[in-house]
Design an enzyme around this catalytic site. Structure first.
Site, PDB file in Angstrom:
ATOM      1  N   HIS A 306       0.845  -1.190   0.000  1.00 53.58           N
ATOM      2  CA  HIS A 306       0.000   0.000   0.000  1.00 53.58           C
ATOM      3  C   HIS A 306       0.876   1.233   0.000  1.00 53.58           C
ATOM      4  O   HIS A 306       1.930   1.230   0.636  1.00 53.58           O
ATOM      5  CB  HIS A 306      -0.911   0.010   1.240  1.00 53.58           C
ATOM      6  CG  HIS A 306      -2.051   0.952   1.102  1.00 53.58           C
ATOM      7  ND1 HIS A 306      -1.908   2.298   1.346  1.00 53.58           N
ATOM      8  CD2 HIS A 306      -3.336   0.764   0.704  1.00 53.58           C
ATOM      9  CE1 HIS A 306      -3.076   2.887   1.115  1.00 53.58           C
ATOM     10  NE2 HIS A 306      -3.950   1.986   0.727  1.00 53.58           N
ATOM     11  N   ASP A 363      -8.038  -4.800  -0.143  1.00 54.70           N
ATOM     12  CA  ASP A 363      -8.582  -5.450  -1.335  1.00 54.70           C
ATOM     13  C   ASP A 363      -8.347  -6.942  -1.349  1.00 54.70           C
ATOM     14  O   ASP A 363      -9.073  -7.683  -2.008  1.00 54.70           O
ATOM     15  CB  ASP A 363      -7.950  -4.836  -2.586  1.00 54.70           C
ATOM     16  CG  ASP A 363      -8.428  -3.426  -2.779  1.00 54.70           C
ATOM     17  OD1 ASP A 363      -9.635  -3.218  -2.661  1.00 54.70           O
ATOM     18  OD2 ASP A 363      -7.599  -2.543  -3.007  1.00 54.70           O
TER      19      ASP A 363
END
Ligand code: ACO
Length: 421
Positions: A306, A363
């Site tokens: 991320h 996700d």
């Protein structure tokens, strides 16, 4: 005296103030940099650039903290509904009972779209990606609701916000129904917002439909967890489009397009597609771990890493728990999900991932839950968009209320110098 930094360039020293946020985040205020020095900053991907002041979402990627308007994501997921969180993000405080009832009623009343939007939907090929269709339909809403909004008028702003919150799930569900060749559903006023999302997506004309508490509970959490994430790619897009004073619907439509990409919201779809292709190739997770680490191989482990979280994404922690609960309650035994578990365990032990602080992101698990709930893969990013809507609205509103200047970065030109034909 407040802090400042000094910059020395060509034997001259310039001073720039330090700005500080309410959680002690500090930045160098370089608003006068170019005027004073003739220099600009070079920061591809804006990794070190703060584009605005914002009072909406606080996130600390090193410590894994995420708060909306000061409330932790953990507490909101535990105690609030998605609509309460939407109200909080947009208006700054959690609603009182009365405010919530009014907000819900206004949304219910606006839960219709012009029937002519169906002809736009009809003209898309069945194979069109739902995110492209959603972006176009959101843009289409402008044509059917052409009033420009005076941001100074609270009543006009509220009307536009309600309209978008009410109509967006209808458009989102229609993208799904189109792909499946199913009749289009409208909202049922007897249901809650989240129940309606499920109802509009899944209700078949020849069957009763009662959304299960597992489905509604998991959807509620997922939508809350996706509701805002400060200045990410799609939110920055919404703000930058809005900074030209384009309307709310146009700005949100651009946000949907930005979210679509596999490095942003499209990652949840990419995760499941990756897991399926690993399965089709014999399910050898070690082979794919090696590919992810090989610098000569473009393959990346989707759902890992991320831009801001260099720690476990706090949303991923909550979703992981929800995913475990959903899988257990629904009694799902899915080989693709087994591959996901192996990858997660291997990556969490692997020095390549540990050294680079690459943890499973939101996700990775949201794709797993959506799959378990029977939501088709190509709809995953649409679900993300449904959750992100209040964040986009809140950020757009803040940007307009703060009278932010038009977003317009500069560049370092590296092309040909002046020449003639
Ligand atoms: N698999 C393998 N290696 C990775 C991965 C991954 N998923 N992510 C990052 N790396 C490696 C990079 O190759 C790089 O290695 P190096 O230092 O040896 O060159 C290092 O980790 C840093 O990576 P960057 O790309 O510089 O990190 P950045 O912050 O720019 O990118 C991103 C973050 C785009 C999310 C990236 O981790 C990625 O592509 N992940 C997969 C896609 C994904 O899951 N996206 C969803 C993000 S969450 C969201 O949008 C809601």
């Amino acid at each position: 005296m407040s802090d400042s930094v000094k910059l020395t360039y060509q034997n001259k020293t310039f001073e720039f103030p330090i700005v500080e946020g309410s959680e002690n985040e500090k930045g160098i205020d370089i608003k006068t940099l170019r005027a004073q020095t003739g220099l600009i900053t070079f920061d591809p991907g804006f990794k070190n650039t703060g584009s605005c002041n914002s009072g909406i979402t606080f996130l600390n990627g090193e410590e894994g903290i995420l708060r909306y308007r000061g409330y932790s994501i953990e507490e909101l997921c535990e105690k609030a509904s998605f609509i309460e969180v939407a109200f909080l993000l947009i208006f700054g405080e959690l609603p009182t009972e009365k405010e919530l009832a009014l907000f819900n009623n206004e949304i219910r009343e606006d839960s219709l779209v012009d029937e002519d939007l169906k002809s736009i939907l009809k003209s898309f090929p069945k194979a069109a990606h739902p995110m492209g269709v959603l972006s176009s339909l959101t843009s289409g809403l402008i044509a059917f609701n052409p009033n420009s909004v005076d941001v100074e008028s609270e009543a006009e702003m509220r009307e536009a916000i309600i309209m978008l919150i009410a109509k967006f799930p209808i458009l989102a569900s229609w993208t799904h129904r189109k792909v499946k060749g199913l009749p289009l559903n409208y909202a049922n006023t007897a249901l809650s917002y989240v129940e309606n999302v499920a109802h509009m997506m899944f209700k078949l004309p020849h069957q009763d439909f009662k959304p299960s508490p597992v489905l509604v509970g998991a959807l509620n959490k997922l939508l809350i967890l996706h509701a805002d994430h400060e200045q990410n790619c799609s939110t920055s897009t919404v703000r930058i489009v809005g900074s030209s004073q384009a309307g709310l619907f146009a700005s949100v439509s651009a946000g949907v397009s930005a979210l679509w990409g596999p490095l942003h919201g499209g990652a949840n779809q990419a995760v499941i597609e990756m897991l399926e292709s690993i399965q089709a190739d014999g399910g050898d997770t070690k082979k794919y771990m090696a590919k992810a680490k090989d610098k000569n191989d473009p393959f990346r482990l989707m759902g890992f890493g991320h831009r801001v979280y260099k720690n476990f994404d706090p949303r991923a922690r909550i979703i992981k728990k929800a995913a475990d609960e959903v899988l257990q309650e629904l009694g799902i035994n899915d080989p693709v999900l087994e591959i996901a578990k192996s990858l997660e365990q291997e990556a969490l032990r692997d020095p390549y991932f540990i050294d680079r602080k690459l943890y499973p992101n939101v996700d990775f698990y949201s794709g797993i839950i959506y799959r378990a709930l029977g939501i088709p893969t190509e709809m995953f990013t649409v679900m993300f968009a449904l959750g992100r809507l209040p964040g986009w609205i809140a950020q757009w509103l803040e940007m307009r209320k703060n009278n932010e200047p038009i977003g317009r970065p500069r560049q370092i030109y590296t092309g040909k110098q002046n020449r003639s034909i």
